[in-house]
Scaffold this motif. Structure first.
Motif, PDB file in Angstrom:
ATOM      1  N   SER A 147      58.302  28.029   4.763  1.00  0.00           N
ATOM      2  CA  SER A 147      57.602  29.016   5.592  1.00  0.00           C
ATOM      3  C   SER A 147      56.086  28.927   5.455  1.00  0.00           C
ATOM      4  CB  SER A 147      58.072  30.432   5.232  1.00  0.00           C
ATOM      5  OG  SER A 147      57.810  30.718   3.865  1.00  0.00           O
ATOM      6  N   ASN A 148      55.615  28.221   4.441  1.00  0.00           N
ATOM      7  CA  ASN A 148      54.168  28.048   4.285  1.00  0.00           C
ATOM      8  C   ASN A 148      53.623  26.941   5.188  1.00  0.00           C
ATOM      9  OD1 ASN A 148      53.805  30.040   2.233  1.00  0.00           O
ATOM     10  ND2 ASN A 148      54.704  28.628   0.742  1.00  0.00           N
ATOM     11  N   VAL A 149      54.515  26.143   5.728  1.00  0.00           N
ATOM     12  CA  VAL A 149      54.118  25.074   6.654  1.00  0.00           C
ATOM     13  C   VAL A 149      54.382  25.570   8.076  1.00  0.00           C
ATOM     14  CG1 VAL A 149      54.513  22.702   7.392  1.00  0.00           C
ATOM     15  CG2 VAL A 149      54.674  23.306   4.966  1.00  0.00           C
ATOM     16  N   ARG A 150      53.360  25.520   8.914  1.00  0.00           N
ATOM     17  CA  ARG A 150      53.491  26.069  10.251  1.00  0.00           C
ATOM     18  C   ARG A 150      53.076  25.070  11.321  1.00  0.00           C
ATOM     19  NH1 ARG A 150      50.994  32.099  10.235  1.00  0.00           N
ATOM     20  NH2 ARG A 150      51.611  31.852  12.424  1.00  0.00           N
ATOM     21  N   GLY A 151      53.585  25.302  12.513  1.00  0.00           N
ATOM     22  CA  GLY A 151      53.170  24.501  13.651  1.00  0.00           C
ATOM     23  C   GLY A 151      51.804  24.961  14.146  1.00  0.00           C
ATOM     24  N   ASP A 152      51.408  24.480  15.308  1.00  0.00           N
ATOM     25  CA  ASP A 152      50.088  24.795  15.864  1.00  0.00           C
ATOM     26  C   ASP A 152      50.241  25.580  17.163  1.00  0.00           C
ATOM     27  OD1 ASP A 152      48.971  23.282  13.781  1.00  0.00           O
ATOM     28  OD2 ASP A 152      49.132  21.434  14.969  1.00  0.00           O
ATOM     29  N   LEU A 153      49.128  26.207  17.564  1.00  0.00           N
ATOM     30  CA  LEU A 153      49.054  26.895  18.851  1.00  0.00           C
ATOM     31  C   LEU A 153      48.160  26.090  19.782  1.00  0.00           C
ATOM     32  CD1 LEU A 153      49.293  29.313  20.835  1.00  0.00           C
ATOM     33  CD2 LEU A 153      47.361  30.359  19.614  1.00  0.00           C
ATOM     34  N   TYR A 154      48.652  25.801  20.966  1.00  0.00           N
ATOM     35  CA  TYR A 154      47.883  25.070  21.965  1.00  0.00           C
ATOM     36  C   TYR A 154      47.604  26.006  23.149  1.00  0.00           C
ATOM     37  CZ  TYR A 154      49.153  20.894  19.347  1.00  0.00           C
ATOM     38  OH  TYR A 154      49.325  19.949  18.353  1.00  0.00           O
ATOM     39  N   VAL A 155      46.303  26.224  23.413  1.00  0.00           N
ATOM     40  CA  VAL A 155      45.892  27.121  24.486  1.00  0.00           C
ATOM     41  C   VAL A 155      45.286  26.297  25.619  1.00  0.00           C
ATOM     42  CG1 VAL A 155      44.373  29.025  25.138  1.00  0.00           C
ATOM     43  CG2 VAL A 155      45.494  29.026  22.893  1.00  0.00           C
ATOM     44  N   THR A 156      45.805  26.482  26.818  1.00  0.00           N
ATOM     45  CA  THR A 156      45.283  25.808  28.003  1.00  0.00           C
ATOM     46  C   THR A 156      44.448  26.788  28.825  1.00  0.00           C
ATOM     47  OG1 THR A 156      47.194  24.321  28.102  1.00  0.00           O
ATOM     48  CG2 THR A 156      45.862  24.546  30.110  1.00  0.00           C
ATOM     49  N   PHE A 157      43.198  26.409  29.099  1.00  0.00           N
ATOM     50  CA  PHE A 157      42.309  27.268  29.875  1.00  0.00           C
ATOM     51  C   PHE A 157      42.417  26.896  31.360  1.00  0.00           C
ATOM     52  CE2 PHE A 157      40.345  26.996  25.647  1.00  0.00           C
ATOM     53  CZ  PHE A 157      40.306  28.346  25.322  1.00  0.00           C
ATOM     54  N   VAL A 158      42.551  27.898  32.196  1.00  0.00           N
ATOM     55  CA  VAL A 158      42.659  27.689  33.634  1.00  0.00           C
ATOM     56  C   VAL A 158      41.584  28.514  34.333  1.00  0.00           C
ATOM     57  CG1 VAL A 158      44.109  27.925  35.675  1.00  0.00           C
ATOM     58  CG2 VAL A 158      45.141  27.252  33.492  1.00  0.00           C
ATOM     59  N   VAL A 159      40.685  27.830  35.043  1.00  0.00           N
ATOM     60  CA  VAL A 159      39.603  28.507  35.762  1.00  0.00           C
ATOM     61  C   VAL A 159      40.157  29.096  37.055  1.00  0.00           C
ATOM     62  CG1 VAL A 159      37.319  28.272  36.802  1.00  0.00           C
ATOM     63  CG2 VAL A 159      37.927  26.899  34.784  1.00  0.00           C
ATOM     64  N   GLN A 160      39.970  30.385  37.227  1.00  0.00           N
ATOM     65  CA  GLN A 160      40.498  31.072  38.394  1.00  0.00           C
ATOM     66  C   GLN A 160      39.457  31.144  39.507  1.00  0.00           C
ATOM     67  OE1 GLN A 160      41.878  34.843  36.704  1.00  0.00           O
ATOM     68  NE2 GLN A 160      43.977  34.066  36.857  1.00  0.00           N
ATOM     69  N   THR A 161      39.844  30.791  40.713  1.00  0.00           N
ATOM     70  CA  THR A 161      38.957  30.892  41.866  1.00  0.00           C
ATOM     71  C   THR A 161      38.997  32.318  42.403  1.00  0.00           C
ATOM     72  OG1 THR A 161      39.400  28.590  42.449  1.00  0.00           O
ATOM     73  CG2 THR A 161      38.475  30.000  44.176  1.00  0.00           C
ATOM     74  N   PRO A 162      37.836  32.964  42.539  1.00  0.00           N
ATOM     75  CA  PRO A 162      37.832  34.363  43.003  1.00  0.00           C
ATOM     76  C   PRO A 162      38.285  34.485  44.449  1.00  0.00           C
ATOM     77  CG  PRO A 162      35.601  33.498  42.884  1.00  0.00           C
ATOM     78  CD  PRO A 162      36.482  32.470  42.260  1.00  0.00           C
ATOM     79  N   THR A 163      38.948  35.570  44.771  1.00  0.00           N
ATOM     80  CA  THR A 163      39.399  35.859  46.134  1.00  0.00           C
ATOM     81  C   THR A 163      38.934  37.254  46.530  1.00  0.00           C
ATOM     82  OG1 THR A 163      41.506  36.730  45.310  1.00  0.00           O
ATOM     83  CG2 THR A 163      41.447  34.387  45.901  1.00  0.00           C
ATOM     84  N   GLY A 164      38.935  37.512  47.836  1.00  0.00           N
ATOM     85  CA  GLY A 164      38.544  38.841  48.323  1.00  0.00           C
ATOM     86  C   GLY A 164      37.089  39.188  48.030  1.00  0.00           C
ATOM     87  N   LEU A 165      36.202  38.212  48.159  1.00  0.00           N
ATOM     88  CA  LEU A 165      34.776  38.444  47.857  1.00  0.00           C
ATOM     89  C   LEU A 165      34.140  39.381  48.877  1.00  0.00           C
ATOM     90  CD1 LEU A 165      33.679  34.803  46.974  1.00  0.00           C
ATOM     91  CD2 LEU A 165      34.125  36.679  45.382  1.00  0.00           C
ATOM     92  N   SER A 166      33.256  40.235  48.403  1.00  0.00           N
ATOM     93  CA  SER A 166      32.477  41.102  49.295  1.00  0.00           C
ATOM     94  C   SER A 166      31.376  40.274  49.965  1.00  0.00           C
ATOM     95  CB  SER A 166      31.862  42.246  48.496  1.00  0.00           C
ATOM     96  OG  SER A 166      30.907  41.734  47.567  1.00  0.00           O
ATOM     97  N   LYS A 167      30.756  40.851  50.983  1.00  0.00           N
ATOM     98  CA  LYS A 167      29.672  40.167  51.699  1.00  0.00           C
ATOM     99  C   LYS A 167      28.540  39.827  50.748  1.00  0.00           C
ATOM    100  CE  LYS A 167      26.489  40.648  55.593  1.00  0.00           C
ATOM    101  NZ  LYS A 167      26.018  41.524  56.705  1.00  0.00           N
ATOM    102  N   GLU A 168      28.208  40.779  49.882  1.00  0.00           N
ATOM    103  CA  GLU A 168      27.122  40.553  48.922  1.00  0.00           C
ATOM    104  C   GLU A 168      27.474  39.446  47.946  1.00  0.00           C
ATOM    105  OE1 GLU A 168      24.471  43.038  45.613  1.00  0.00           O
ATOM    106  OE2 GLU A 168      26.134  44.024  46.671  1.00  0.00           O
ATOM    107  N   ALA A 169      28.734  39.430  47.491  1.00  0.00           N
ATOM    108  CA  ALA A 169      29.169  38.404  46.548  1.00  0.00           C
ATOM    109  C   ALA A 169      29.121  37.022  47.195  1.00  0.00           C
ATOM    110  CB  ALA A 169      30.576  38.710  46.064  1.00  0.00           C
ATOM    111  N   LYS A 170      29.506  36.951  48.466  1.00  0.00           N
ATOM    112  CA  LYS A 170      29.455  35.672  49.167  1.00  0.00           C
ATOM    113  C   LYS A 170      28.020  35.161  49.271  1.00  0.00           C
ATOM    114  CE  LYS A 170      33.593  36.408  51.993  1.00  0.00           C
ATOM    115  NZ  LYS A 170      34.112  36.596  53.366  1.00  0.00           N
ATOM    116  N   GLU A 171      27.084  36.092  49.588  1.00  0.00           N
ATOM    117  CA  GLU A 171      25.671  35.700  49.700  1.00  0.00           C
ATOM    118  C   GLU A 171      25.156  35.195  48.356  1.00  0.00           C
ATOM    119  OE1 GLU A 171      23.801  39.184  51.163  1.00  0.00           O
ATOM    120  OE2 GLU A 171      24.445  38.868  53.252  1.00  0.00           O
ATOM    121  N   LYS A 172      25.522  35.870  47.286  1.00  0.00           N
ATOM    122  CA  LYS A 172      25.081  35.451  45.952  1.00  0.00           C
ATOM    123  C   LYS A 172      25.658  34.088  45.605  1.00  0.00           C
ATOM    124  CE  LYS A 172      22.681  39.106  44.738  1.00  0.00           C
ATOM    125  NZ  LYS A 172      21.220  39.030  44.472  1.00  0.00           N
ATOM    126  N   LEU A 173      26.911  33.888  46.018  1.00  0.00           N
ATOM    127  CA  LEU A 173      27.578  32.620  45.711  1.00  0.00           C
ATOM    128  C   LEU A 173      26.914  31.468  46.464  1.00  0.00           C
ATOM    129  CD1 LEU A 173      29.852  31.447  44.034  1.00  0.00           C
ATOM    130  CD2 LEU A 173      31.406  31.798  45.948  1.00  0.00           C
TER     131      LEU A 173
END
Length: 394
Positions: free
Chosen positions: A334-360
């Motif tokens: 029990s003192n020997v353990r496996g590893d944790l693998y984390v995958t990062f996924v970049v999310q594309t924003p949806t439903g942007l406001s007019k102001e957010a679109k202009e800033k983008l």
């Protein structure tokens, strides 16, 4: 019309799968394997297996006897033909089956007493059957271990008759049908002649003893069934579908044999975040566009709690980070353990406001990857290129 039945019989050496010059030990070993594979008790109701067993027994009955083997080597099956019938018809069954006692004793735990008074396997000690149960645990309990209590039905020796099955003041009697051996010999006519087959005694069901007056509490079984609470120690690192064995918590043994075991199957609930592969864990963490671009410290969930992770600026989607020793403890240590693998996924924003679109759009121009620039490139070049690029920006 006379038919030569010997022509249909296979060579005895071929039956046992040995060479003609094989020694006694080789012949005995070959027969042991065939007898264990095809014995009627191991293949109930299988006519083909019974036929193969009888064929092998006939071959061994001849080749294990020096005189019969010498005759067979010289004259083949005709050595035992006699009046033109099966050679097996003219053999002494007591001699043949009597020589098998040690073989079946080794195979089935006590011999079968073929025509010769060997100790019967019917009343030999045997281990009781295993019991099975199931327990449900959480993902975290599987990772770190847990104590669970189960309620199961167990048989204990009857207190009234002390497990004998006989009414107090009486005792069991030796079965007169089998003489206490638990098995009886039955004769039947077959292609090989009159065959002797050893079966479980129908009167005592193989115990070798008869209970004339049964215990009123256990009805002669010798055991009382009752609900019992059993503590089960689930080890850290156990996986879904694996079982925990608890010794001596199964069915009672036969004729004084040990009890069987209790096999507890473990069912592990799914986790909303982690997926397991052996002792490693996997998870997916969503990132906003700003997080991925700027990086910085962020909290990552592990089975031990949250940890702080320094995300690199410009992290791309499907980037994987390894957290060593943050997986599942191994069953071996029990003192020997496996590893944790984390995958990062970049999310594309949806439903942007007019102001957010202009800033983008403004951000896009500042980074030099402006949409307007891409459109200009699409309208330049040859006519064929323009047609291809036009299709892209429709």
């Amino acid at each position: 019309m006379w038919v030569n039945k010997m022509a249909d019989k296979r060579d005895y050496y071929e039956v046992l799968g040995v060479e003609k010059g094989a020694d006694d030990a080789t012949i005995k070993s070959a027969y042991r394997k065939l007898a264990k594979k095809y014995h009627p008790d191991m293949n109930p109701g299988d006519a083909e297996a019974e036929a193969k067993f009888k064929e092998a027994s006939e071959a061994y009955g001849v080749l294990s006897d020096p005189d019969k083997r010498r005759q067979y080597d010289q004259f083949g099956h005709a050595a035992f033909d006699g009046a033109g019938g099966s050679g097996y018809q003219n053999m002494d069954f007591g001699d043949i089956f009597g020589s098998f006692g040690d073989i079946f004793g080794d195979l089935f735990g006590g011999g079968f007493g073929f025509g010769g008074g060997g100790r019967s396997a019917g009343n030999a000690r045997s281990k009781g059957a295993n019991l099975r149960a199931r327990v449900n645990i959480t993902f975290e309990e599987a990772c770190f271990g847990v104590e669970k209590e189960l309620e199961i039905t167990l048989k204990d020796p009857c207190p009234k008759c002390n497990g004998s099955g006989a009414k107090p003041g009486t005792s069991k009697k030796t079965c007169t049908k089998c003489g206490g051996k638990g098995r009886v010999v039955q004769q039947s006519q077959s292609l090989f002649g009159i065959m002797q087959n050893v079966v479980t005694c129908p009167d005592c069901q193989g115990s070798g003893e008869i209970i004339e007056e049964k215990c009123p509490d256990c009805s002669g079984t010798g055991y009382i069934a009752g609900r019992k609470r059993i503590q089960v120690s689930i080890p850290a690192g156990i996986d879904d579908g694996q079982s925990v064995r608890i010794r001596d918590k199964g069915e009672p043994g036969r004729n004084g044999g040990p009890r069987g075991d209790l096999l507890v199957e473990v069912r592990v609930a799914r986790h909303p975040i982690f997926q397991r592969s052996e002792y490693d864990l996997y998870s997916t963490v969503p990132l906003s566009f700003a997080q991925a671009a700027l990086g910085g410290e962020m909290r990552i969930k592990t089975i031990d709690g949250d940890v702080i992770y320094d995300l690199k600026p410009g992290t791309q989607t499907d980037t994987r980070a390894r957290f060593k020793g943050k997986g599942v403890p191994t069953l071996r240590d029990s003192n020997v353990r496996g590893d944790l693998y984390v995958t990062f996924v970049v999310q594309t924003p949806t439903g942007l406001s007019k102001e957010a679109k202009e800033k983008l759009l403004e951000f896009d121009k500042l980074t030099g990857d402006s949409i307007e620039k891409a459109k200009e490139e699409a309208t330049s070049g040859s006519k064929d290129d323009k047609k291809k690029k036009k299709g892209i920006f429709k």
